[in-house]
Write an enzyme that holds these catalytic residues in place. Sequence first.
Site, mmCIF file in Angstrom:
data_model
loop_
_atom_site.group_PDB
_atom_site.id
_atom_site.type_symbol
_atom_site.label_atom_id
_atom_site.label_comp_id
_atom_site.label_asym_id
_atom_site.label_seq_id
_atom_site.Cartn_x
_atom_site.Cartn_y
_atom_site.Cartn_z
ATOM 1 C CB SER A 146 -1.124 0.012 1.355
ATOM 2 O OG SER A 146 -1.523 1.043 1.589
ATOM 3 C CE1 TYR A 159 -4.191 -1.827 4.779
ATOM 4 C CE2 TYR A 159 -2.851 0.142 4.488
ATOM 5 C CZ TYR A 159 -3.613 -0.453 3.793
ATOM 6 O OH TYR A 159 -3.704 -1.020 2.842
#
Length: 242
Positions: A146, A159
């Site tokens: 990501s 995250y």
Amino acid sequence: MSSTVDLTGRVILVTGASRGIGYAVALAAARAGADIIITGRTLGALEELDDAITADGGHGTIVEHDLRDTPALPRLAAAIHERWGRLDGLVANAGMLGVLTPLSHLEPEVWDDTIAVNLTAQWHLIKAMEPLLVAAPAARAVLVSSGAASGSYPFWGAYAVSKAGLEAMGRVWAGETEQTNLRINMINPGGTATSMRAAAFPGEDPQTLPTPDAIAPAFLQLLSADCTDHGQLFKARDMLGL
Ligand code: NAP
């Protein structure tokens, strides 16, 4: 890398195939000829995907699995070994967003869960599947990262940290497998219209984003035996000119 990818006969495991990016990648890989092993916790959604694969003339195998059940991964590897003797592709896609909040506000359970799914379970996956991947003549592994791994993403604590760890793990793993037939790369899908993206950006119009189907071809390129890159981080949008 070519835009038309032939995955005929390749045995490919896609985690998190029950929806979103994993679903689209699994379906596209099956359409390209791969024998697909699809995992996730939501059995009904995996059955729907399996039906779609079968309707297209492909072949899928459902494995209902919570990634936090790490002892199940060596058992899955043993079952794959017994049936195919190798694994030609791994898409480590399953992941969770956790809670977007300042680091100091995160509940310990949320931190632990996010790191467990996005990082620790990925290590267990690698550990269990590496012998099968190395046994294949030209296996390809794709770790799904990501932009949060390297950008400045306040409030994306667990995250962002988990994805940064995943990228570091991918580089370590690639360095260790340099002399094998296995090629390992990482991909940043970029903002894609999925339920995870909607949870992170609730006010965003999903119509403004690429769909999972639109970015799936980038994953197929990295799963192809023709892909010779190793230890690289790709942006799906750059690969596809989106
Ligand atoms: P999604 O729609 O929320 O799908 C996540 C998938 O992961 C689902 O199939 C889910 O299946 C599975 N999963 C979650 N927790 C799991 C667990 N404990 N055990 C097994 N499977 C689990 O997310 P997505 O947007 O497609 O994201 C896919 C990947 O792309 C993730 O790694 C994400 O971080 C990354 N990514 C996405 C975007 C984006 O804009 N969408 C951007 C950058 C990176 P079950 O719920 O059925 O278990």
